[in-house]
Design a protein around this motif. Sequence first.
Motif, PDB file in Angstrom:
ATOM      1  N   GLU A  79      45.750  18.850 100.378  1.00  0.00           N
ATOM      2  CA  GLU A  79      46.527  17.678  99.974  1.00  0.00           C
ATOM      3  C   GLU A  79      45.975  17.041  98.700  1.00  0.00           C
ATOM      4  O   GLU A  79      46.737  16.570  97.849  1.00  0.00           O
ATOM      5  N   ALA A  80      44.661  17.018  98.555  1.00  0.00           N
ATOM      6  CA  ALA A  80      44.074  16.435  97.348  1.00  0.00           C
ATOM      7  C   ALA A  80      44.395  17.287  96.120  1.00  0.00           C
ATOM      8  O   ALA A  80      44.678  16.755  95.039  1.00  0.00           O
ATOM      9  N   HIS A  81      44.340  18.614  96.270  1.00  0.00           N
ATOM     10  CA  HIS A  81      44.747  19.493  95.165  1.00  0.00           C
ATOM     11  C   HIS A  81      46.196  19.208  94.766  1.00  0.00           C
ATOM     12  O   HIS A  81      46.531  19.115  93.579  1.00  0.00           O
ATOM     13  N   TYR A  82      47.040  19.081  95.771  1.00  0.00           N
ATOM     14  CA  TYR A  82      48.475  18.845  95.537  1.00  0.00           C
ATOM     15  C   TYR A  82      48.707  17.507  94.839  1.00  0.00           C
ATOM     16  O   TYR A  82      49.449  17.405  93.855  1.00  0.00           O
ATOM     17  N   ASN A  83      48.052  16.460  95.328  1.00  0.00           N
ATOM     18  CA  ASN A  83      48.234  15.133  94.744  1.00  0.00           C
ATOM     19  C   ASN A  83      47.772  15.090  93.292  1.00  0.00           C
ATOM     20  O   ASN A  83      48.437  14.517  92.425  1.00  0.00           O
ATOM     21  N   LEU A  84      46.614  15.690  93.027  1.00  0.00           N
ATOM     22  CA  LEU A  84      46.107  15.710  91.659  1.00  0.00           C
ATOM     23  C   LEU A  84      47.036  16.517  90.757  1.00  0.00           C
ATOM     24  O   LEU A  84      47.257  16.159  89.590  1.00  0.00           O
ATOM     25  N   ALA A  85      47.598  17.588  91.295  1.00  0.00           N
ATOM     26  CA  ALA A  85      48.536  18.398  90.507  1.00  0.00           C
ATOM     27  C   ALA A  85      49.744  17.581  90.073  1.00  0.00           C
ATOM     28  O   ALA A  85      50.259  17.750  88.962  1.00  0.00           O
ATOM     29  N   ILE A  86      50.192  16.675  90.937  1.00  0.00           N
ATOM     30  CA  ILE A  86      51.367  15.869  90.594  1.00  0.00           C
ATOM     31  C   ILE A  86      51.102  14.985  89.384  1.00  0.00           C
ATOM     32  O   ILE A  86      51.870  14.977  88.420  1.00  0.00           O
ATOM     33  N   ILE A  87      50.003  14.237  89.411  1.00  0.00           N
ATOM     34  CA  ILE A  87      49.790  13.305  88.302  1.00  0.00           C
ATOM     35  C   ILE A  87      49.474  14.053  87.008  1.00  0.00           C
ATOM     36  O   ILE A  87      49.847  13.600  85.928  1.00  0.00           O
ATOM     37  N   GLN A 100      49.044  23.743  87.493  1.00  0.00           N
ATOM     38  CA  GLN A 100      49.456  24.990  88.138  1.00  0.00           C
ATOM     39  C   GLN A 100      48.328  25.544  89.014  1.00  0.00           C
ATOM     40  O   GLN A 100      48.555  25.953  90.156  1.00  0.00           O
ATOM     41  N   GLN A 101      47.106  25.553  88.483  1.00  0.00           N
ATOM     42  CA  GLN A 101      45.966  26.059  89.248  1.00  0.00           C
ATOM     43  C   GLN A 101      45.730  25.229  90.508  1.00  0.00           C
ATOM     44  O   GLN A 101      45.444  25.775  91.584  1.00  0.00           O
ATOM     45  N   LEU A 102      45.854  23.915  90.383  1.00  0.00           N
ATOM     46  CA  LEU A 102      45.660  23.046  91.545  1.00  0.00           C
ATOM     47  C   LEU A 102      46.711  23.321  92.616  1.00  0.00           C
ATOM     48  O   LEU A 102      46.408  23.345  93.814  1.00  0.00           O
ATOM     49  N   CYS A 103      47.952  23.516  92.178  1.00  0.00           N
ATOM     50  CA  CYS A 103      49.019  23.822  93.131  1.00  0.00           C
ATOM     51  C   CYS A 103      48.739  25.140  93.845  1.00  0.00           C
ATOM     52  O   CYS A 103      48.934  25.259  95.062  1.00  0.00           O
ATOM     53  N   ALA A 114      55.229  23.887 101.929  1.00  0.00           N
ATOM     54  CA  ALA A 114      56.502  23.947 101.206  1.00  0.00           C
ATOM     55  C   ALA A 114      56.522  23.021  99.999  1.00  0.00           C
ATOM     56  O   ALA A 114      57.006  23.383  98.928  1.00  0.00           O
ATOM     57  N   ALA A 115      56.009  21.805 100.167  1.00  0.00           N
ATOM     58  CA  ALA A 115      56.043  20.842  99.062  1.00  0.00           C
ATOM     59  C   ALA A 115      55.244  21.349  97.867  1.00  0.00           C
ATOM     60  O   ALA A 115      55.627  21.139  96.716  1.00  0.00           O
ATOM     61  N   ALA A 116      54.125  22.029  98.128  1.00  0.00           N
ATOM     62  CA  ALA A 116      53.316  22.556  97.032  1.00  0.00           C
ATOM     63  C   ALA A 116      54.041  23.696  96.320  1.00  0.00           C
ATOM     64  O   ALA A 116      53.961  23.828  95.095  1.00  0.00           O
ATOM     65  N   HIS A 117      54.742  24.534  97.075  1.00  0.00           N
ATOM     66  CA  HIS A 117      55.549  25.583  96.441  1.00  0.00           C
ATOM     67  C   HIS A 117      56.625  24.955  95.554  1.00  0.00           C
ATOM     68  O   HIS A 117      56.907  25.443  94.455  1.00  0.00           O
ATOM     69  N   ALA A 457      57.857  15.461  92.683  1.00  0.00           N
ATOM     70  CA  ALA A 457      57.447  15.633  94.070  1.00  0.00           C
ATOM     71  C   ALA A 457      56.694  14.434  94.607  1.00  0.00           C
ATOM     72  O   ALA A 457      56.023  13.712  93.898  1.00  0.00           O
ATOM     73  N   SER A 458      56.788  14.225  95.917  1.00  0.00           N
ATOM     74  CA  SER A 458      56.090  13.132  96.576  1.00  0.00           C
ATOM     75  C   SER A 458      54.625  13.469  96.762  1.00  0.00           C
ATOM     76  O   SER A 458      54.239  14.618  96.821  1.00  0.00           O
TER      77      SER A 458
END
Length: 473
Positions: A79-87, A100-103, A114-117, A457-458
Amino acid sequence: MAAQQQQQLLMTHYQAAVDAHRSHNLQAALASYQEVIAINPGIAAVHNNVAAIFLSQGKKLDAEASWRKAIKLKPEYAEAHYNLAIILSERGDEHLPEAQQLCEQAIAHKDGYAAAHHLLGNILSSLQQLDDARTQYQLAEVLAGGGSTPSGGGAPAAATSAAASFRWEGVEIGHVRTLELPDGTRCEMETLALKPLVFRVDHFLTADECDRIVALARTRLKGSLVMGDASKAERTSSSVFLGAAEDALLPELQRRLAALTNLPLPQVERSEDLQVVHYSTNATFSMHHDSSKFHSRLLTAFYYLNDVPRGGETAFPAADKAMTPGEAMKLAEPAAHGLGLIVKPRRGSALLFYNHDESGAVDPTAVHAGCRVLEGEKWGANHWILVNAAPSAPPVAKGSAREATDAEPGAEAAERETESDGDTPSTGKNAAMNKKKREKAKLKKLHQAPASVGPSASLSSAWERGEAEGQAD
């Protein structure tokens, strides 16, 4: 005894932080989280939640630092990788490779994310890797599962939520009702079709507001993609998503839309960001449906930002039984047939239509097209209101520095089970006893359906309890 007192103090501060965070008292939550960090700076989930608060306050650099700290403490923290990828994905093209790498790391550490994809699809789209982007969107939709399709099928939960949502009565074609907007101005909403339910509101935006939205988007447009059940549609427009924090007009537009639809403001705020679209001469968006398995969209509000000399209509060929949805989907140029409902662009007007019927199922008659622009250009904007965007707790920040919201339906249920099991942040003494309970809670979360999230993305809060494996440096 001292260790027990320290553990009890940590638990007290953490519970206070969670309670305040769920109540949207972010300053109190932040203060309590910082007390937890002072006792034990090695709890990755606490840094994740602190980052969410920073983001909601517009402190993006502080949020980034906290998410990096969470990842350093717990490298497998999806989740932290995903959140950082968003910002990072919202910061500019130069940050897209790291995003992209974080995702990809988030996906590697969490099966079925699914959200990360979906976010990875957004990033690849921005990098103009369109084939790879489509693959990620397809994976996201498959993993999300249980959604609705234009054929009328749908997940019971989504259908129930859609059925419970407020909707205006159409009464009859041509019926006009007067509504009052938050600023006290009045507008008239005209019924254009009964099935699907379609309304038009003239003068929803002023000319200056239309120009302002166009100016925000003009230099940032990229080729539009189609996703979900519309993946075979022809779409030759360009588009960009605008987060609510980018201009004061955008949250005002959310408030205006909430008043227009009579839906809770948080449901509007937690849905997809405003998508601005541009159609040059000869551009089109062929027959499609706005609600899909991954994007369960209750309704669409489309704003016309300019007058179009010729063409550019929005066509609903299956409206009010003019033809079957199957026949409508085969039309290459729906405006040429003149059947069903054809809406001409009017600058400043809003077109509101429901993608789900009264039962909550997807309404197949809501298939529509953005007709070919025959002369000039067309500017418009989509506001899609999601079925499952109603407020939930615990809160967590959403993309573009909006108010906190939970991005994973079911995360709250997993959190409650963890609380009842007594699994809490630890100074180290209770680690062995709590490990099995934490793993049980994580497995439960993995089986929860991912959230429906838009191209902006959320964020995901994780809200995992348990000690980190290491201390902060």
